[in-house]
Motif scaffolding. Structure first.
Motif, PDB file in Angstrom:
ATOM      1  N   ALA A 141       0.806  -1.219   0.000  1.00 37.34           N
ATOM      2  CA  ALA A 141       0.000   0.000   0.000  1.00 37.34           C
ATOM      3  C   ALA A 141       0.840   1.270   0.000  1.00 37.34           C
ATOM      4  O   ALA A 141       0.390   2.314  -0.475  1.00 37.34           O
ATOM      5  N   THR A 142       2.054   1.191   0.542  1.00 39.42           N
ATOM      6  CA  THR A 142       2.913   2.379   0.601  1.00 39.42           C
ATOM      7  C   THR A 142       3.863   2.469  -0.587  1.00 39.42           C
ATOM      8  O   THR A 142       4.669   3.402  -0.664  1.00 39.42           O
ATOM      9  N   GLY A 143       3.753   1.546  -1.519  1.00 38.14           N
ATOM     10  CA  GLY A 143       4.699   1.499  -2.632  1.00 38.14           C
ATOM     11  C   GLY A 143       4.742   2.772  -3.452  1.00 38.14           C
ATOM     12  O   GLY A 143       5.821   3.276  -3.797  1.00 38.14           O
ATOM     13  N   ALA A 144       3.588   3.324  -3.768  1.00 37.85           N
ATOM     14  CA  ALA A 144       3.541   4.515  -4.618  1.00 37.85           C
ATOM     15  C   ALA A 144       4.215   5.703  -3.946  1.00 37.85           C
ATOM     16  O   ALA A 144       4.994   6.432  -4.569  1.00 37.85           O
TER      17      ALA A 144
ATOM     18  N   ALA B  22       6.998  14.041   0.008  1.00 32.98           N
ATOM     19  CA  ALA B  22       6.516  15.398  -0.331  1.00 32.98           C
ATOM     20  C   ALA B  22       5.495  15.340  -1.458  1.00 32.98           C
ATOM     21  O   ALA B  22       4.417  15.954  -1.367  1.00 32.98           O
ATOM     22  N   GLU B  23       5.795  14.581  -2.512  1.00 32.13           N
ATOM     23  CA  GLU B  23       4.839  14.458  -3.610  1.00 32.13           C
ATOM     24  C   GLU B  23       3.599  13.697  -3.170  1.00 32.13           C
ATOM     25  O   GLU B  23       2.478  13.992  -3.597  1.00 32.13           O
ATOM     26  N   GLY B  24       3.813  12.701  -2.310  1.00 34.02           N
ATOM     27  CA  GLY B  24       2.681  11.949  -1.782  1.00 34.02           C
ATOM     28  C   GLY B  24       1.713  12.826  -1.008  1.00 34.02           C
ATOM     29  O   GLY B  24       0.490  12.691  -1.132  1.00 34.02           O
ATOM     30  N   ARG B  25       2.242  13.738  -0.211  1.00 36.87           N
ATOM     31  CA  ARG B  25       1.371  14.628   0.563  1.00 36.87           C
ATOM     32  C   ARG B  25       0.594  15.575  -0.340  1.00 36.87           C
ATOM     33  O   ARG B  25      -0.573  15.872  -0.083  1.00 36.87           O
ATOM     34  N   ARG B  26       1.232  16.064  -1.389  1.00 36.95           N
ATOM     35  CA  ARG B  26       0.511  16.938  -2.328  1.00 36.95           C
ATOM     36  C   ARG B  26      -0.625  16.180  -3.005  1.00 36.95           C
ATOM     37  O   ARG B  26      -1.730  16.707  -3.169  1.00 36.95           O
TER      38      ARG B  26
END
Length: 222
Positions: free
Chosen positions: A61-64, A71-75
């Motif tokens: 689930a955290t792979g992406a 930082a990009e994940g939070r955006r």
């Protein structure tokens, strides 16, 4: 202290936030759609059946976010909240949380979904306290794919609530009252621990058990 404990997925929101986040990363082009959905749906079915390997699932689930960076994940998660989660938050669920808060209860969301996905959702409900799966980070502050500490899953939810209480010098026996709202048989250990278990939008197995035991049954999404 009076505790009002809430599961999140299919309890306060009418979807699985982890599964939905995975689908959202597919929409962003971060994952191959067919392969990802096949695996994601398989894990979801295992969860409903009570056979999920939580450590294996969290790595998946955290792979992406691990590949793209936090930082990009939070955006991306800000878009996820705006496009997927907030439209799914019903007034009935918000009102239930507010009623407990206005009654002076300490409200905690206790979820088997990781904190990256769920912290903003708890904040959107106005809930300060979140017990979720904590994610291990490397020296750069990026996720490793491993779980930090005890996962808040099945029996682990009981352990994590007990730790939350212990951090405040409390035990279960010190509570004046405790309520737990959940939709899933996966949460049976915590449902059996509290003073007042509430089967909320229950799956078929939990519905049958709640009826047999005389537990309150609540449907928020009808």
């Amino acid at each position: 202290m009076r505790l009002a404990l809430f599961d999140l997925d299919h309890t306060l929101i009418p979807l699985d936030s982890d599964h939905a986040w995975g689908e959202f990363t597919v929409r962003l082009g971060w994952r191959d759609a067919e392969a990802f959905r096949r695996a994601n749906d398989g894990y979801y079915q295992a969860y409903k059946a009570g056979s999920l390997d939580i450590h294996d699932y969290v790595r998946f689930a955290t792979g992406a976010v691990r590949e793209r960076g936090l930082a990009e994940g939070r955006r991306a998660h800000e878009r996820f909240m705006a496009e997927v989660i907030r439209p799914a938050m019903t007034e009935a669920a918000r009102a239930l949380v507010r009623r407990h808060q206005q009654a002076g209860d300490t409200v905690i969301i206790v979820t088997a979904t990781n904190a990256f996905v769920t912290r903003p959702i708890a904040q959107a409900f106005g809930v300060e306290h979140l017990i979720a799966i904590d994610l291990e980070t490397d020296p750069r502050g990026e996720y490793t794919g491993a779980i930090a500490g005890v996962p808040s899953f099945r029996e682990g939810k009981v352990a994590r609530v007990e730790q939350w209480l212990a951090d405040r010098g409390l035990r279960w026996s010190d509570l004046a009252h405790s309520t737990f709202y959940s939709d899933s048989m996966n949460d049976l250990p915590l449902l059996e621990k509290v003073h007042e278990p509430v089967a909320t939008n229950p799956d078929e197995r939990l519905q049958a058990l709640a009826q047999a035991r005389g537990w309150r049954i609540l449907n928020l999404f009808e």
